[in-house]
Design a protein around this motif. Structure first.
Motif, mmCIF file in Angstrom:
data_model
loop_
_atom_site.group_PDB
_atom_site.id
_atom_site.type_symbol
_atom_site.label_atom_id
_atom_site.label_comp_id
_atom_site.label_asym_id
_atom_site.label_seq_id
_atom_site.Cartn_x
_atom_site.Cartn_y
_atom_site.Cartn_z
ATOM 1 N N ASP A 1 1.893 -6.775 11.362
ATOM 2 C CA ASP A 1 1.353 -6.391 9.978
ATOM 3 C C ASP A 1 1.923 -5.386 9.469
ATOM 4 O OD1 ASP A 1 0.668 -3.690 11.269
ATOM 5 O OD2 ASP A 1 -1.486 -4.324 11.770
ATOM 6 N N TYR B 1 1.087 -2.273 8.376
ATOM 7 C CA TYR B 1 0.890 -1.124 8.842
ATOM 8 C C TYR B 1 1.975 -0.759 10.183
ATOM 9 C CZ TYR B 1 -1.217 3.239 10.853
ATOM 10 O OH TYR B 1 -1.524 4.504 11.113
ATOM 11 N N LYS C 1 5.345 -0.614 8.564
ATOM 12 C CA LYS C 1 5.863 0.449 8.041
ATOM 13 C C LYS C 1 5.990 1.970 8.973
ATOM 14 C CE LYS C 1 1.314 2.559 6.270
ATOM 15 N NZ LYS C 1 0.466 2.811 5.204
ATOM 16 N N LEU C 2 5.187 1.636 9.929
ATOM 17 C CA LEU C 2 5.164 2.776 11.042
ATOM 18 C C LEU C 2 6.708 2.614 11.740
ATOM 19 C CD1 LEU C 2 3.540 4.883 12.058
ATOM 20 C CD2 LEU C 2 2.400 3.372 10.358
ATOM 21 N N GLY D 1 -1.649 3.789 15.142
ATOM 22 C CA GLY D 1 -2.708 2.850 15.161
ATOM 23 C C GLY D 1 -4.035 3.296 15.650
ATOM 24 N N ARG E 1 -4.870 5.778 12.061
ATOM 25 C CA ARG E 1 -5.088 4.835 11.010
ATOM 26 C C ARG E 1 -6.625 4.806 10.626
ATOM 27 N NH1 ARG E 1 -3.693 -1.594 12.238
ATOM 28 N NH2 ARG E 1 -3.713 -2.235 10.171
ATOM 29 N N TYR F 1 -0.035 7.438 6.809
ATOM 30 C CA TYR F 1 -0.402 7.023 8.072
ATOM 31 C C TYR F 1 -1.807 6.561 8.268
ATOM 32 C CZ TYR F 1 3.701 9.439 9.978
ATOM 33 O OH TYR F 1 4.980 9.930 10.214
ATOM 34 N N SER G 1 -3.600 4.532 6.169
ATOM 35 C CA SER G 1 -3.765 3.209 5.033
ATOM 36 C C SER G 1 -2.839 2.246 5.647
ATOM 37 C CB SER G 1 -3.310 3.751 3.551
ATOM 38 O OG SER G 1 -3.022 2.447 2.864
ATOM 39 N N ASP G 2 -3.490 1.123 5.261
ATOM 40 C CA ASP G 2 -2.694 -0.465 5.688
ATOM 41 C C ASP G 2 -2.054 -0.733 4.524
ATOM 42 O OD1 ASP G 2 -3.890 -0.874 8.082
ATOM 43 O OD2 ASP G 2 -5.595 -1.971 7.421
ATOM 44 N N GLU G 3 -1.873 0.181 3.230
ATOM 45 C CA GLU G 3 -0.924 -0.398 2.290
ATOM 46 C C GLU G 3 0.282 -0.072 2.611
ATOM 47 O OE1 GLU G 3 -2.122 -1.684 -0.716
ATOM 48 O OE2 GLU G 3 -4.146 -1.633 0.514
#
Length: 181
Positions: free
Chosen positions: A7, A9, A12-13, A89, A93, A169, A171-173
């Protein structure tokens, strides 16, 4: 590959992990954050012994300690990619509580270093330079500098930097602040 890698998130992590893993050994240690701080100091021609240098090094150590507290599941002082992504996560998150305290000393120190003209204001060109020193791409840095300037005043404040990090950290954006894709 973890489930989170599938996903936005997780991706990006994973990219943030790669940004922090400066020695590319597959882990993040306090040494990696210190190396990032030293790279910034070198690019700004500042000594670790200077007031700004001491603050930046302390901010890097504080940042790592906060990350390790949240993520170092085996308490070995080393964050694996799985620990980093998993902890973000499960603990960060959707939950900004506590992370502001982890990031603020680092944000204050990098903003102080970025204020090269000492006017107490970090304009977008100064912040773009800092983002480049931290590893942002040439194309990504100015875009992210403008994104961090949420009030549109042409400058970046500590509060805006902290808010941007917290948003990253929790956000799912997607946040492509380092031009990582």
């Amino acid at each position: 590959m973890t489930l989170l890698d599938s996903d936005v998130y997780g991706r990006k992590l994973a990219a943030r992990f790669a940004t922090f893993d400066l020695d590319h050994d597959g882990t993040i240690t306090v040494g990696d954050l210190e190396a990032m701080a030293r790279r910034i100091l070198e690019r700004y021609e500042l000594s670790e012994a200077s007031a700004k240098g001491k603050a930046l090094m302390a901010g890097a150590r504080h940042y790592f300690a906060g990350l390790a507290e949240a993520a170092d599941t085996d308490d070995d002082g080393v964050l694996t990619r799985e620990e980093f992504i998993g902890a973000a996560g499960s603990r960060l998150r959707g939950n900004p509580d506590g992370f502001t305290d982890v990031i603020r000393p680092w944000a204050e120190a990098v903003v102080a270093v970025a204020d090269v003209d000492g006017d107490g204001r970090v304009d977008l060109a100064e912040w773009t330079r800092m983002l480049r020193a931290m590893g942002a791409t040439e194309a990504g840095a100015p875009v992210q500098a403008r994104r961090v300037d949420t009030d549109g005043d042409g400058a970046v404040s500590v509060d805006e930097v902290v808010a941007s990090a917290v948003s990253f950290y929790i956000s799912d954006e997607p946040h492509d602040e380092f031009g990582e894709g």
